[in-house]
Scaffold this active site. Structure first.
Site, PDB file in Angstrom:
ATOM      1  N   GLY A 152       3.259   6.973   8.014  1.00 60.64           N
ATOM      2  CA  GLY A 152       4.602   7.078   7.461  1.00 60.64           C
ATOM      3  C   GLY A 152       5.508   5.954   7.912  1.00 60.64           C
ATOM      4  O   GLY A 152       6.566   5.716   7.329  1.00 60.64           O
ATOM      5  N   HIS A 168       0.808  -1.215   0.000  1.00 62.80           N
ATOM      6  CA  HIS A 168       0.000   0.000   0.000  1.00 62.80           C
ATOM      7  C   HIS A 168       0.849   1.277   0.000  1.00 62.80           C
ATOM      8  O   HIS A 168       0.340   2.357  -0.280  1.00 62.80           O
ATOM      9  CB  HIS A 168      -0.981   0.003   1.183  1.00 62.80           C
ATOM     10  CG  HIS A 168      -0.358   0.237   2.523  1.00 62.80           C
ATOM     11  ND1 HIS A 168      -0.062  -0.779   3.392  1.00 62.80           N
ATOM     12  CD2 HIS A 168       0.022   1.367   3.155  1.00 62.80           C
ATOM     13  CE1 HIS A 168       0.457  -0.295   4.502  1.00 62.80           C
ATOM     14  NE2 HIS A 168       0.525   1.020   4.380  1.00 62.80           N
ATOM     15  N   ASP A 209       0.232  -7.703   1.613  1.00 62.49           N
ATOM     16  CA  ASP A 209       0.561  -6.282   1.669  1.00 62.49           C
ATOM     17  C   ASP A 209       2.068  -6.062   1.694  1.00 62.49           C
ATOM     18  O   ASP A 209       2.582  -5.220   2.435  1.00 62.49           O
ATOM     19  CB  ASP A 209      -0.093  -5.601   2.880  1.00 62.49           C
ATOM     20  CG  ASP A 209      -0.011  -4.076   2.793  1.00 62.49           C
ATOM     21  OD1 ASP A 209       0.075  -3.554   1.663  1.00 62.49           O
ATOM     22  OD2 ASP A 209      -0.002  -3.416   3.851  1.00 62.49           O
ATOM     23  N   SER A 228       4.660   2.873   7.764  1.00 64.96           N
ATOM     24  CA  SER A 228       4.346   1.712   6.931  1.00 64.96           C
ATOM     25  C   SER A 228       5.580   1.233   6.185  1.00 64.96           C
ATOM     26  O   SER A 228       6.254   2.017   5.517  1.00 64.96           O
ATOM     27  CB  SER A 228       3.276   2.076   5.899  1.00 64.96           C
ATOM     28  OG  SER A 228       2.057   2.354   6.499  1.00 64.96           O
TER      29      SER A 228
END
Length: 521
Positions: A263, A157, A187, A265
């Protein structure tokens, strides 16, 4: 992680699981993402821990005696290998063009009707299926360097749809990155920069992670410089139902109370030895900022996924072919399903007769207690173990039936092999005719191939859910590029109930997106 703030977005009192990179712009738009499925074979391979320059693999049990109070050593080891990722998604909407990521109603991951569960609001949807124009979007996330020549792991993502990706190292050097491959089901994504002698993070063994173990999260939250926070592992094998847009989502998160924010991630969760034990992916939050719980993808699952992308350009995943009872069922539901509370394991509520488990002899009502001798007692744990295998792998399944324990060997299958017959039904339900785009026409349009849509029939999915016109050329379904009708069929079979069709009209080089909702194959 998934951390994100919507500017000007209505705040809800309910807890939400956020999925997305930290937004720097005012809106979200997902553009065309090129998937380099057949990248040149890297010198370093994530699966070959003996290869000269690459991944170091540390399998050190991080028990209580190995947990210092001071995180200084772990930070000095791990921080240089964590990078700041900034993305730009350019988008220009034209008449009849749906904005990427929009047009799909909210989905209840536990099977409810669209729009029926605000608790799990999909982060990129507007909630009512409306389509609207959005400006270019800038976003921010984190990543972890896993090879000295520039391979970086992050979240899908974070880079999904980005037209430009910039990577900033801890030493402030900037690089342009390209996407090598993605796996929406976990993901995870693999990107590459042109570098050499880069700092590499040692990968630990997530199977050895224990509850209560000290951990440290590293990333670039809120567009700040590199930030480290500490906490403990508060749970394992968590399934939070956040990855609802994937065709076959695998969620077995490590839960921690180490503070992370938008941020973070794609950043690192490390143990006190400075070893990577998970990739930060999501937070549970009523506000969009950290509120106590964060969720990370285990390193052993990450190694398998990224290793496949490096080797094959995609993930080779084996399927067992069972439906499992989810956690948290009340006693009434357990009684209805016939679940025996006295048996610790994963209750099987259905079996695909043509799947690996069905052919090995498993039946509805069996309770799986071990896989390859490893005890399992949660559905997410079982899903993760199987997700780390590939089609053709043989696994030993131990289960209980009528008070008797049995062990059988099951050869895992490619799920698509068992459900190939659904492809024809999927094509028919779209309600149109499809042909391969000719090579000459593809060359004129500057694309490698595509599928031409003609004779759009009334009553089909395309006519009822989109304003697609005959002549449209499909180039991507979901995250999968398509160049032929066969690839189109294959891509359709991998989608969930909601996905996007991307393509162009021959008279224009603009990219168009059409959202498909509640699609059944």
């Amino acid at each position: 992680m998934v951390c994100n703030n919507y500017k000007n977005k209505k705040q809800h009192s309910q807890m939400k699981f956020k999925l997305g990179a930290a937004l720097l712009g005012a809106a979200v738009a997902v553009g065309c993402l090129t998937l380099f499925a057949n990248a040149k074979k890297p010198i370093n391979t994530i699966l070959d821990t003996t290869a000269t320059p690459v991944l170091k693999t540390g399998y050190t049990t991080n028990g209580p005696s190995a947990q210092p109070v001071d995180f200084e050593k772990a930070a000095s080891i791990a921080v240089p290998a964590v990078v700041h990722i900034k993305t730009l998604t350019k988008f220009k909407q034209t008449a009849g063009q749906a904005a990427p990521g929009q047009g799909a109603p909210d989905q209840d991951p536990f099977g409810g009707m669209p729009g029926g569960n605000d608790f799990f609001r999909h982060f990129f949807g507007d909630g009512n299926g409306r389509e609207f124009q959005q400006p270019d979007q800038r976003a921010s996330g984190s990543g972890v360097i896993i090879s000295q020549d520039g391979y970086i792991v992050t979240n899908n993502h974070v880079v999904n749809g980005a037209t430009e990706i910039t990577v900033t190292l801890n030493n402030r050097k900037n690089y342009t990155a390209k996407v090598i491959g993605t796996d929406p089901n976990t993901d995870l994504a693999l990107i590459k920069i042109d570098g050499h002698d880069l700092p590499v993070m040692t990968i630990g063994n997530s199977d050895e992670v224990k509850l209560g173990q000290w951990v440290m999260a590293i990333g670039y939250p809120l567009n700040l410089d590199v930030t480290v926070t500490q906490g403990i592992v508060s749970a394992k094998s968590r399934n939070i139902g956040i990855n609802t847009q994937a065709a076959a989502p695998v969620e077995a998160f490590i839960q921690t109370d180490a503070a992370v924010n938008p941020g973070s991630s794609g950043g690192a969760l490390v143990n006190t030895n400075g070893e990577l034990i998970a990739i930060n992916s999501a937070i549970a939050s009523p506000t969009g900022s950290f509120a106590g719980y964060a969720y990370s993808i285990p390193s052993n699952l990450m190694k398998k996924v990224i290793g496949d992308i490096m080797k094959y350009g995609k993930v080779e995943r084996g399927y067992l072919g069972v439906s499992m009872a989810p956690e948290g069922l009340d006693d009434a539901k357990k009684k209805e399903l016939g679940i025996n509370n006295d048996v610790d394991g994963v209750f099987v509520i259905d079996v695909d007769p043509k799947g690996a488990a069905g052919e090995a002899g498993l039946k509805k009502g069996d309770v799986i207690t071990k896989v390859n001798g490893e005890k399992v007692d949660e559905d997410a744990q079982l899903a993760e173990i199987i997700a780390r295998q590939k089609p053709g792998d043989e696994v030993k399944i131990t289960f209980e039936r009528n008070g008797s324990e049995q062990t059988v060997s099951a050869t895992l299958k490619d799920k698509l092999g068992s459900f190939a017959s659904t492809n024809a039904a999927a094509i028919e339900s779209l309600g149109a005719d499809f042909t391969d785009l000719g090579k000459d026409d593809a060359a004129k349009l500057g694309i490698s191939g595509g599928v031409v849509v003609s004779n759009i029939h009334d009553g089909g999915v395309l006519s009822s859910q989109t304003n697609m016109r005959p002549g449209f050329i499909i180039t991507r379904v979901g995250d999968q590029p398509v160049r032929t009708v066969e690839e189109f069929k294959d891509a359709l079979s991998k989608q969930g109930s909601n996905f996007q069709i991307q393509g162009m009209y021959p008279e224009s080089k603009e990219v168009y997106y059409y959202g498909i909702n509640d699609f059944s194959k």
